[in-house]
Design a protein around this motif. Structure first.
Motif, short mmCIF file in Angstrom:
data_model
loop_
_atom_site.label_atom_id
_atom_site.label_comp_id
_atom_site.label_asym_id
_atom_site.label_seq_id
_atom_site.Cartn_x
_atom_site.Cartn_y
_atom_site.Cartn_z
N GLU A 1 5.55 5.79 13.71
CA GLU A 1 6.33 6.16 12.53
C GLU A 1 5.82 5.44 11.29
N LEU A 2 5.78 6.15 10.20
CA LEU A 2 5.47 5.57 8.90
C LEU A 2 6.70 5.76 7.99
N PRO A 3 6.88 4.92 6.97
CA PRO A 3 5.99 3.83 6.58
C PRO A 3 6.21 2.57 7.40
N LEU A 4 5.14 1.77 7.51
CA LEU A 4 5.23 0.43 8.09
C LEU A 4 5.79 -0.51 7.04
N THR A 5 6.21 -1.70 7.45
CA THR A 5 6.69 -2.69 6.49
C THR A 5 5.59 -2.99 5.47
N GLY A 6 5.93 -2.86 4.19
CA GLY A 6 4.96 -3.09 3.13
C GLY A 6 4.26 -1.84 2.67
N MET A 7 4.59 -0.68 3.28
CA MET A 7 3.98 0.59 2.87
C MET A 7 4.99 1.40 2.06
N LEU A 8 4.58 1.83 0.87
CA LEU A 8 5.42 2.66 0.02
C LEU A 8 5.55 4.05 0.64
N ASN A 9 6.77 4.54 0.71
CA ASN A 9 7.02 5.86 1.31
C ASN A 9 6.77 6.95 0.26
N ILE B 1 0.86 -1.18 0.00
CA ILE B 1 0.00 0.00 0.00
C ILE B 1 0.89 1.23 0.00
N ASP B 2 0.38 2.36 -0.51
CA ASP B 2 1.16 3.59 -0.39
C ASP B 2 0.62 4.42 0.78
N ARG B 3 1.24 5.54 1.04
CA ARG B 3 0.89 6.33 2.21
C ARG B 3 -0.52 6.91 2.14
N TYR B 4 -1.09 6.92 0.95
CA TYR B 4 -2.39 7.56 0.76
C TYR B 4 -3.50 6.55 0.52
N CYS C 1 -5.72 -6.28 8.19
CA CYS C 1 -4.27 -6.48 8.30
C CYS C 1 -3.59 -5.25 8.91
N TRP C 2 -4.07 -4.05 8.60
CA TRP C 2 -3.48 -2.84 9.18
C TRP C 2 -3.72 -2.82 10.69
N ARG C 3 -4.91 -3.23 11.12
CA ARG C 3 -5.17 -3.29 12.56
C ARG C 3 -4.27 -4.31 13.25
N LEU C 4 -4.02 -5.42 12.59
CA LEU C 4 -3.10 -6.41 13.14
C LEU C 4 -1.67 -5.86 13.23
N LYS C 5 -1.26 -5.12 12.20
CA LYS C 5 0.08 -4.52 12.22
C LYS C 5 0.17 -3.45 13.31
#
Length: 366
Positions: free
Chosen positions: A346-354, A172-175, A236-240
């Motif tokens: 802090e962002l990005p999380l693992t798997g998140m495009l900065n 996923i990306d930041r948006y 999945c985001w809630r789990l992360k």
């Protein structure tokens, strides 16, 4: 209430999937009590008799019955799905629901009624080959910090290519724009082994996701306000946010037909994707990123809506506008759902495009 004719199961021991059956000390005649199995493969169905006829045989044939049960959670179908399944596949458990609760509600209602350590959410339009389940179970059992794992998902129509809904792992990306290893926007890659390394990802596809049932319920399950689309990303985001990992195990592969419920060109599907994306951002972003990311995302949606209008697609323009109205209307309810989010995570999380997927794609940076 689950309908089937199988024998009852008893508690599973920690030392393995199956344990020896204890002999009755009184010497009375008894049935052997099979040990409770670890995995429930749950397929959600709504008037999908044709899909079950095409895809269920592979699931039944290739799912190891020594540690997994197959269940059909039926969302109030009016066709002959039940009689077909019970006649052709008597080993498959039938779990009837009283109406169509959608993808999220259907699974939530079904999982409330079953008791297995692991649950495999599987779409009814997925073909499973040999050895599709064991690598997923092994990965989940190798690390208790892993909440969910997905296989590699290829297209049923073009079996050498990745399928849109998950491919080789969700990102996923930041948006809030989702994409995958092996799929950027609507472009899918041919699988040449380029994504065969197991890795932590951002989201596992709801088309085929093995998840710890206790964690599924601990974070509230799938959000029923979504009805369909992107609810697995929110889950999945809630789990992360709760400190767990989401993984892809490419040693396992399934083949997904895709688009069996709503066509990709459907205005309703577009509405759900845009609305649910805003829901997901609002529910899961930390306080220090929420306003910034939402404002940018809303501006991007406005640009996309105008583009649809210029292309002569008024129904798609209206779908985006409707999605934003629904988001504003539901803000009070969404605010109550912002739980377990560190204020300054802090962002990005693992798997998140900065950054922005669309911007990087326009600049040929991805």
């Amino acid at each position: 209430m689950i309908r089937n004719d199988s024998e009852p199961h008893s508690e599973i021991p920690e030392e393995g999937l199956l344990a020896p059956v204890e002999q009755n000390p009184n010497g009375e005649k008894e049935k052997k009590q099979r040990q409770k199995k670890k995995v429930a493969v749950v397929i959600l169905n709504w008037n999908g008799r044709n899909l079950l006829e095409t895809f269920l045989p592979s699931v039944v044939m290739n799912t190891p019955n020594e540690y997994a049960d197959i269940m059909i959670a039926d969302n109030g179908s009016s066709d002959d799905s039940e009689s077909f399944v019970q006649t052709r596949f008597p080993s498959v458990k039938w779990l009837p629901l009283d109406k169509n609760y959608g993808f999220a509600g259907g699974y939530n209602k079904a999982l409330e009624q079953i008791d297995y350590p692991y649950v495999l959410l599987l779409n009814s339009d997925v073909e499973t080959p040999e050895n599709w389940l064991a690598p997923l179970v092994a990965m989940l059992e190798s690390d208790r910090s892993i909440a969910a794992v997905m296989p590699k998902i290829r297209s049923y129509r073009e079996k050498s290519r990745f399928e849109y809904a998950g491919a080789a792992g969700g990102l996923i990306d930041r948006y809030g724009f989702p994409f995958c290893r092996g799929r950027i926007l609507n472009e899918t890659e041919t699988d040449r082994g380029q994504w065969d390394k197991p890795e932590e990802i951002f989201w596992a596809s709801g088309a085929a996701m093995l998840i710890r049932k206790e964690l599924y319920q601990a974070v509230g399950g799938l959000d029923e306000d979504y009805f369909a689309h992107m609810e697995e990303i929110d889950l999945c985001w809630r789990l992360k946010n709760s400190g767990y990992k989401i993984m892809v195990q490419p040693a396992a592969t399934v083949y997904h037909w895709g688009g069996a419920t709503l066509n990709n060109e459907s205005p309703k599907k577009l509405f759900l994707n845009f609305r649910n994306s805003l829901y997901t951002l609002y529910k899961n972003l930390p306080d220090n990123r929420l306003l910034h990311s939402l404002l940018i995302r809303m501006c991007m949606d406005g640009g996309i809506a105008i583009l649809y209008l210029l292309q002569g697609k008024p129904s798609r323009f209206a779908a985006v506008c409707k999605a934003h109205r629904a988001f504003y209307k539901n803000l009070p309810a969404l605010k109550k759902k912002r739980k377990n989010i560190p204020e300054k995570k802090e962002l990005p999380l693992t798997g998140m495009l900065n950054g922005s997927l669309l911007w990087k794609k326009l600049r040929n940076k991805i």
